[in-house]
Design an enzyme around this catalytic site. Structure first.
Site, PDB file in Angstrom:
ATOM      1  N   CYS A 135       0.823  -1.203   0.000  1.00 31.01           N
ATOM      2  CA  CYS A 135       0.000   0.000   0.000  1.00 31.01           C
ATOM      3  C   CYS A 135       0.859   1.255   0.000  1.00 31.01           C
ATOM      4  O   CYS A 135       1.940   1.269   0.570  1.00 31.01           O
ATOM      5  CB  CYS A 135      -0.888  -0.005   1.235  1.00 31.01           C
ATOM      6  SG  CYS A 135      -2.121  -1.303   1.176  1.00 31.01           S
ATOM      7  N   ASP A 325      -2.816  -0.625  11.551  1.00 33.74           N
ATOM      8  CA  ASP A 325      -3.837  -1.166  10.644  1.00 33.74           C
ATOM      9  C   ASP A 325      -5.235  -1.164  11.261  1.00 33.74           C
ATOM     10  O   ASP A 325      -6.189  -1.575  10.618  1.00 33.74           O
ATOM     11  CB  ASP A 325      -3.469  -2.607  10.249  1.00 33.74           C
ATOM     12  CG  ASP A 325      -2.075  -2.682   9.691  1.00 33.74           C
ATOM     13  OD1 ASP A 325      -1.870  -2.255   8.558  1.00 33.74           O
ATOM     14  OD2 ASP A 325      -1.164  -3.140  10.422  1.00 33.74           O
TER      15      ASP A 325
HETATM   16  N1  EPU Z   1      10.959   1.130   7.625  1.00 35.27           N
HETATM   17  C1  EPU Z   1      12.108   1.747   7.192  1.00 35.27           C
HETATM   18  N2  EPU Z   1      13.048   1.004   6.507  1.00 35.27           N
HETATM   19  C2  EPU Z   1      12.844  -0.329   6.251  1.00 35.27           C
HETATM   20  C3  EPU Z   1      11.668  -0.959   6.717  1.00 35.27           C
HETATM   21  C4  EPU Z   1      10.732  -0.203   7.396  1.00 35.27           C
HETATM   22  O1  EPU Z   1      12.301   2.948   7.402  1.00 35.27           O
HETATM   23  O2  EPU Z   1      13.720  -0.958   5.617  1.00 35.27           O
HETATM   24  C5  EPU Z   1       9.932   1.932   8.330  1.00 35.27           C
HETATM   25  C6  EPU Z   1       8.642   2.014   7.514  1.00 35.27           C
HETATM   26  O3  EPU Z   1       8.706   2.992   6.528  1.00 35.27           O
HETATM   27  C7  EPU Z   1       7.623   2.309   8.577  1.00 35.27           C
HETATM   28  C8  EPU Z   1       8.166   1.547   9.788  1.00 35.27           C
HETATM   29  O4  EPU Z   1       9.542   1.292   9.521  1.00 35.27           O
HETATM   30  O5  EPU Z   1       7.570   3.671   8.862  1.00 35.27           O
HETATM   31  C9  EPU Z   1       7.470   0.249  10.095  1.00 35.27           C
HETATM   32  O6  EPU Z   1       7.453  -0.578   8.948  1.00 35.27           O
HETATM   33  P1  EPU Z   1       7.519  -2.168   9.071  1.00 35.27           P
HETATM   34  O7  EPU Z   1       8.761  -2.651   8.432  1.00 35.27           O
HETATM   35  O8  EPU Z   1       7.239  -2.552  10.477  1.00 35.27           O
HETATM   36  O9  EPU Z   1       6.279  -2.575   8.178  1.00 35.27           O
HETATM   37  P2  EPU Z   1       6.208  -3.744   7.132  1.00 35.27           P
HETATM   38  O10 EPU Z   1       6.912  -4.946   7.608  1.00 35.27           O
HETATM   39  O11 EPU Z   1       6.513  -3.217   5.767  1.00 35.27           O
HETATM   40  C10 EPU Z   1       4.103  -4.886   8.139  1.00 35.27           C
HETATM   41  C11 EPU Z   1       2.724  -5.195   7.633  1.00 35.27           C
HETATM   42  C12 EPU Z   1       1.912  -3.925   7.556  1.00 35.27           C
HETATM   43  C13 EPU Z   1       1.820  -3.330   8.957  1.00 35.27           C
HETATM   44  C14 EPU Z   1       3.240  -3.074   9.496  1.00 35.27           C
HETATM   45  C15 EPU Z   1       3.240  -2.573  10.922  1.00 35.27           C
HETATM   46  C16 EPU Z   1       3.151  -7.061   6.199  1.00 35.27           C
HETATM   47  C17 EPU Z   1       3.194  -7.619   4.826  1.00 35.27           C
HETATM   48  N3  EPU Z   1       2.847  -5.791   6.304  1.00 35.27           N
HETATM   49  O12 EPU Z   1       4.658  -4.002   7.182  1.00 35.27           O
HETATM   50  O13 EPU Z   1       0.617  -4.306   7.147  1.00 35.27           O
HETATM   51  O14 EPU Z   1       1.095  -2.122   8.905  1.00 35.27           O
HETATM   52  O15 EPU Z   1       4.005  -4.290   9.437  1.00 35.27           O
HETATM   53  O16 EPU Z   1       2.619  -3.491  11.771  1.00 35.27           O
HETATM   54  O17 EPU Z   1       3.354  -7.778   7.180  1.00 35.27           O
HETATM   55  C18 EPU Z   1      -1.378  -4.161   5.981  1.00 35.27           C
HETATM   56  O18 EPU Z   1      -1.564  -5.329   6.340  1.00 35.27           O
HETATM   57  O19 EPU Z   1      -2.255  -3.445   5.413  1.00 35.27           O
HETATM   58  C19 EPU Z   1      -0.085  -3.558   6.237  1.00 35.27           C
HETATM   59  C20 EPU Z   1       0.320  -2.417   5.682  1.00 35.27           C
END
Ligand code: EPU
Length: 453
Positions: A135, A325
């Site tokens: 997203c 979320d």
């Molecule tokens: N971030 C960075 N650098 C990175 C990775 C993340 O700066 O390399 C930042 C992101 O930009 C954000 C924060 O760290 O501001 C948290 O991101 P995170 O890595 O925790 O999120 P994600 O792993 O990409 C997963 C879920 C999301 C959920 C988040 C937080 C999956 C596939 N996605 O995303 O789910 O919102 O954790 O719990 O597991 C959804 O299901 O709609 C969704 C977006």
């Protein structure tokens, strides 16, 4: 691929031949529906199967398009994936390198491909990932992921078509600190470290229940992982992992979404498969906002007990905080609450885009760049619109809406269900990325709507 094409292909992946829904609002949702395994665990558990020497079995797998995307990528890499009801059988016996062009066909459709890197580097010594999707709710960089992989000894090469990685000397354990407890980067460490040479120590880890469930799976496979109380995870690399058999943790996001839909529409739903321990933070807020719930062995009943909904002040955060979320469908209920609510989004810098449609439908919502919460977050001094003030109660009215992203899209659906008059919502295929059979579920719960192709 533009948003509409993406939406159509996400819907089609799960057999949905509709992309627009016309909702006649005002009917309370009532009935019983089933919650399945969490999107944000199942997709990672599927990747973990790549690491086993034998086949794995994953139960309670929802029919959502993100699962289809990961299945497609696994199949490209030689993994046999067979669905039998809600169970996936995954056999990595013939893992092989996939062609870059076929991998690129999946570009932009999900963020999971980045998690293929560790397992593929272990199995094949190389990995290629396309442009990532997911997203559009902020920059969503992958710098933490690439740093983790480099720490393990991977050589990372950015190409115009994607990112290529090799591990000429295999992967080795490392000391890693995450500047922010990122869910994906923590999973990257886990999937890379379990078979790396030597010990890995990760500090600043995320400890979401989906991560703990992934750790449970890896432990079943033979991994040695210890989680300390201070967000430190220690992993002792092993030479060999076996397949696993596991029932996925239920989807906390799906649960919170339908619970808010019941609250906003004045309804009463029983969400089979939902459990209390992983939902306690949500349940507190749900009750404060005027909702009622009843915990049973086989699920949770959520309902609107009558009277006014109440305003709340909420800050989204990493676990055990209030999930990012969960805020979108809650905001719809808060628009109907009697007073002023505040939502401070501290996980993503740009996750209030969905409120524009709600404002068009009559909601009174102002978005601010200040941290309107009890603590200043990373986004405070950087001009990001990440705090919302919601004044209610308002009566929403129907509108024509285009779904912008998964959670925002579900909140638009909820808004349409509560509104007076008719709403036409397009690009609903995007909702199929993370909500299993949501059209059938709406029908089961008595919503008044028509679908269009
Ligand atoms: N971030 C960075 N650098 C990175 C990775 C993340 O700066 O390399 C930042 C992101 O930009 C954000 C924060 O760290 O501001 C948290 O991101 P995170 O890595 O925790 O999120 P994600 O792993 O990409 C997963 C879920 C999301 C959920 C988040 C937080 C999956 C596939 N996605 O995303 O789910 O919102 O954790 O719990 O597991 C959804 O299901 O709609 C969704 C977006």
């Amino acid at each position: 691929m533009n948003l509409t094409e993406f939406s159509k292909s996400a819907g089609a992946a799960v057999g949905m031949n509709v992309d627009t829904i016309t909702v006649r609002g005002g009917k309370a949702l009532r009935g019983r529906i089933q919650m399945k395994g969490a999107k944000n665990l199942v997709t990672k558990a599927m990747v973990a199967a790549l690491l086993g020497e034998g086949p794995s079995e994953l139960r309670s797998v929802p029919e959502i398009s993100d699962v289809r995307v990961v299945q497609g990528l696994l199949e490209l890499h030689g993994v046999t994936v067979r669905r039998e009801g809600d169970t996936l059988h995954l056999d990595p016996a013939n893992v092989r390198t996939a062609h870059e062009t076929s991998i690129n066909a999946h570009a932009g459709s999900s963020r999971i491909p980045i998690l293929f890197c560790g397992p593929l580097l272990h199995q094949l010594g190389e990995a290629f990932i396309p442009d990532l999707g997911g997203c559009h709710i902020g920059d969503r960089p992958i710098d933490f992921h690439l740093e983790v992989l480099r720490n393990f000894g991977a050589v990372v090469e950015k190409l115009p078509s994607g990112i290529r990685m090799t591990a000429p000397n295999g992967l080795h354990g490392a000391k890693i600190h995450l500047p922010y407890p990122s869910v994906g980067a923590t999973e990257q460490v886990l999937l890379g470290a379990v078979r790396a040479r030597g010990r890995t120590e990760l500090t600043g880890a995320a400890v979401e229940p989906e991560i703990l469930d992934l750790i449970a799976i890896l432990q079943k496979m033979g991994a040695e992982i210890q989680v300390d109380t201070d967000r430190t995870i220690r992993i002792e690399g092993v030479d060999k992992l076996v397949g696993y058999s596991h029932t996925a943790l239920f989807d906390r996001n799906e649960t919170a979404s339908w619970a808010c839909a019941a609250l906003a529409t004045g309804g009463d739903v029983f969400l089979e498969g939902a459990r209390q321990p992983e939902m306690t933070t949500f349940l507190n807020v749900f009750r404060k906002a005027g909702g009622a719930f009843d915990i049973q062995d086989d699920g949770i009943r959520f309902w609107h007990p009558g009277g006014d909904l109440k305003p709340v002040v909420v800050e989204t955060d990493v676990h055990p905080g209030f999930m990012t979320d969960w805020q979108q469908p809650l905001v719809v209920a808060l628009a109907k609450a009697n007073g002023i609510s505040i939502v401070h989004e501290t996980v993503y810098e740009q996750r209030f885009g969905f409120t524009e449609a709600l404002v068009e439908m009559g909601a009174y919502i102002q978005i601010h760049t200040d941290c309107l919460g009890s603590h200043a977050c990373r986004f405070g001094q950087r001009n990001y619109e990440h705090s919302a003030v919601i004044a209610g109660p308002v009566e929403l009215h129907g509108a024509d809406i285009t779904v912008p992203d998964l959670r925002g899209g579900f909140s638009h659906l909820v808004a349409a269900l509560t509104a007076t008059g008719t709403s036409r919502i397009s690009n609903v295929g995007i909702i199929a990325r993370g909500y299993e059979r949501f059209v059938e579920k709406l029908e089961t719960l008595g919503a008044d709507f028509d679908v269009e192709g």
